[in-house]
Design an enzyme around this catalytic site. Structure first.
Site, PDB file in Angstrom:
ATOM      1  N   SER A 148       0.819  -1.214   0.000  1.00 16.45           N
ATOM      2  CA  SER A 148       0.000   0.000   0.000  1.00 16.45           C
ATOM      3  C   SER A 148       0.855   1.267   0.000  1.00 16.45           C
ATOM      4  O   SER A 148       0.327   2.361   0.145  1.00 16.45           O
ATOM      5  CB  SER A 148      -0.923  -0.005   1.221  1.00 16.45           C
ATOM      6  OG  SER A 148      -0.167  -0.154   2.400  1.00 16.45           O
ATOM      7  N   THR A 172      -1.605   3.807   4.583  1.00 19.86           N
ATOM      8  CA  THR A 172      -0.591   4.832   4.338  1.00 19.86           C
ATOM      9  C   THR A 172       0.356   4.828   5.491  1.00 19.86           C
ATOM     10  O   THR A 172      -0.073   4.616   6.622  1.00 19.86           O
ATOM     11  CB  THR A 172      -1.313   6.213   4.327  1.00 19.86           C
ATOM     12  OG1 THR A 172      -2.191   6.226   3.205  1.00 19.86           O
ATOM     13  CG2 THR A 172      -0.357   7.368   4.273  1.00 19.86           C
ATOM     14  N   THR A 201       2.055   7.023   0.289  1.00 19.92           N
ATOM     15  CA  THR A 201       1.063   5.978   0.023  1.00 19.92           C
ATOM     16  C   THR A 201       0.933   5.697  -1.478  1.00 19.92           C
ATOM     17  O   THR A 201       1.289   6.543  -2.302  1.00 19.92           O
ATOM     18  CB  THR A 201      -0.322   6.424   0.552  1.00 19.92           C
ATOM     19  OG1 THR A 201      -1.235   5.337   0.527  1.00 19.92           O
ATOM     20  CG2 THR A 201      -0.913   7.567  -0.263  1.00 19.92           C
ATOM     21  N   ARG A 248      -6.831   9.861  -9.455  1.00 22.36           N
ATOM     22  CA  ARG A 248      -7.388  10.139  -8.119  1.00 22.36           C
ATOM     23  C   ARG A 248      -6.245  10.446  -7.133  1.00 22.36           C
ATOM     24  O   ARG A 248      -5.249   9.751  -7.087  1.00 22.36           O
ATOM     25  CB  ARG A 248      -8.192   8.929  -7.636  1.00 22.36           C
ATOM     26  CG  ARG A 248      -8.780   9.083  -6.216  1.00 22.36           C
ATOM     27  CD  ARG A 248      -7.895   8.498  -5.145  1.00 22.36           C
ATOM     28  NE  ARG A 248      -8.520   8.537  -3.824  1.00 22.36           N
ATOM     29  CZ  ARG A 248      -7.883   8.271  -2.687  1.00 22.36           C
ATOM     30  NH1 ARG A 248      -6.611   7.956  -2.695  1.00 22.36           N
ATOM     31  NH2 ARG A 248      -8.516   8.325  -1.541  1.00 22.36           N
ATOM     32  N   THR A 274      -4.594   8.370   8.211  1.00 21.59           N
ATOM     33  CA  THR A 274      -4.716   7.258   7.278  1.00 21.59           C
ATOM     34  C   THR A 274      -6.203   6.933   7.120  1.00 21.59           C
ATOM     35  O   THR A 274      -7.020   7.367   7.909  1.00 21.59           O
ATOM     36  CB  THR A 274      -3.926   6.030   7.784  1.00 21.59           C
ATOM     37  OG1 THR A 274      -4.048   4.975   6.831  1.00 21.59           O
ATOM     38  CG2 THR A 274      -4.436   5.542   9.114  1.00 21.59           C
ATOM     39  N   GLY A 275      -6.521   6.177   6.083  1.00 18.25           N
ATOM     40  CA  GLY A 275      -7.911   5.823   5.849  1.00 18.25           C
ATOM     41  C   GLY A 275      -8.448   6.494   4.604  1.00 18.25           C
ATOM     42  O   GLY A 275      -7.670   6.899   3.731  1.00 18.25           O
TER      43      GLY A 275
HETATM   44  N1  ASP Z   1      -5.323   7.910   2.979  1.00 20.02           N
HETATM   45  C1  ASP Z   1      -4.957   7.118   1.838  1.00 20.02           C
HETATM   46  C2  ASP Z   1      -5.688   7.636   0.630  1.00 20.02           C
HETATM   47  O1  ASP Z   1      -6.827   8.009   0.733  1.00 20.02           O
HETATM   48  C3  ASP Z   1      -5.203   5.658   1.968  1.00 20.02           C
HETATM   49  C4  ASP Z   1      -5.097   5.041   3.340  1.00 20.02           C
HETATM   50  O2  ASP Z   1      -4.434   5.565   4.222  1.00 20.02           O
HETATM   51  O3  ASP Z   1      -5.729   4.016   3.590  1.00 20.02           O
HETATM   52  O4  ASP Z   1      -5.123   7.602  -0.442  1.00 20.02           O
END
Ligand code: ASP
Length: 336
Positions: free
Chosen positions: A87, A189, A207, A217, A240-241
């Site tokens: 990731s 991330t 990330t 995107r 993150t997320g």
């Molecule tokens: N925050 C990251 C994104 O939206 C992905 C992640 O941290 O899960 O690209």
């Protein structure tokens, strides 16, 4: 779309927060002063399990009296270079066109910032972000422009799509359903924030974004104020997320501003998560479909975290050692 009424309600709430926060500003100054007599430093925090290994590389620098900026860059380079971490960086999952596009940003104690988005073929986007910060008059480069700049700085062009990611992408193509899965690492991330022995804060965030995202995107991770923010007088935060939800609330800037108003790092993360949850309610979206986690560190070396769904963890390395901590969450993990 938020109605005027809901908008006013949100406005009133944040206004009230500011008014209440005013009294606390003095308290915060006092706290920062007393905390700075005996701050918990150096210290480094980073998101998810891979934070443990990343923290070690950062700690090697911090423990020798090195700069937080160098520590966070070296730290996040560990998962960036690891093809089994799917990731971040090399080995990251591709977008729906099969292209690995990377996002990263970095911020130092003087509020110097650098960022790259949708960068292809370069294993260490964090170092390109640092080069943007240090060697250009700009703060953000994207796509082909970011690649051209990286190549001009001597970064090597490499294929980042590893066989496991290519196989998963081909399987995904059969149904072509875009469904980021909460806490299952088809995203994630590394965000890292550190306080060095000199008392300076810096942060880095990198990330490959959401797996099988639309080409082009960009999430929160390369956006200063969303996926990362550092204010050397107050503290630092990273996220993150689901990046769309973090951007919607300007998440990490919010966390740092809440600390400025007197909230502890954990209280600030809780408040920011509540904001995410509230906007999901207002927009009638299903909270179960998203995860957002914040980690925060203040100038005195106090730290904290909070997330939407149980299952998010983070790693902390200070003089007591390196440990993984399960973040508390708005929605608890179901009991086994
Ligand atoms: N925050 C990251 C994104 O939206 C992905 C992640 O941290 O899960 O690209």
């Amino acid at each position: 779309m938020a109605t005027r009424k809901t908008f006013i309600k949100l406005g009133l709430l944040s206004g009230a927060g500011l008014v209440m926060g005013a009294g606390k500003v003095e308290a915060k100054k006092e706290f920062a002063k007393s905390g700075s007599k005996n701050p918990n430093k150096p210290i480094v925090l980073s998101t998810w399990n891979f934070g443990l290994k990343a923290n070690e590389a950062a700690w090697d620098i911090l423990n020798k009296g090195g700069r937080a900026l160098d520590a966070v860059e070296a730290g996040v380079m560990v998962p960036e270079a690891d093809p089994t971490e799917r990731s971040v960086g090399y080995g990251g999952r591709p977008d729906r066109d099969g292209r690995v596009t990377l996002d990263a940003c970095i911020m130092d104690e003087l509020s110097n910032i650098g960022s790259v988005a949708a960068l292809e073929f370069i294993k260490h986007p964090i170092s390109v972000a640092r080069a943007v910060m240090e060697k250009t008059p700009h703060v953000m480069l994207v796509g082909d422009g970011a690649l051209q700049f990286a190549l001009s700085q001597g970064f090597k062009k490499e294929n980042l799509l590893v066989p496991d990611s290519e196989r998963e992408w081909k399987e995904w193509l059969l149904k072509s359903e875009y469904k980021p899965i909460v806490n299952i690492e088809n995203h994630d991330t590394i965000g890292m924030i550190a306080l060095d022995a000199a008392g300076n804060l810096s942060g880095a965030c990198t990330t490959s974004g959401m797996a099988f995202k639309m080409h082009g995107r960009v999430g929160d991770s390369p956006i200063i104020g969303a996926g990362l923010y550092v204010d050397n007088e107050i503290g630092a935060a990273t996220a993150t997320g689901h990046g769309e939800e973090v951007i919607r609330i300007a998440g990490c800037h919010l966390v740092v501003e809440l600390m400025r108003q007197g909230k502890s790092p954990k209280e600030a993360c809780i408040e920011a998560v509540k904001r995410v949850v509230r906007l999901m309610e207002i927009r009638k979206k299903n909270l179960a479909d998203i995860q957002v986690g914040f980690i925060a560190l203040d100038k005195a070396g106090n730290y904290g975290s909070y997330c939407v769904q149980g299952g998010f963890n983070y790693a902390v390395y200070d003089k007591t050692g390196n440990k993984l901590i399960d973040a508390e969450s708005h929605v608890p993990l179901p009991k086994k």
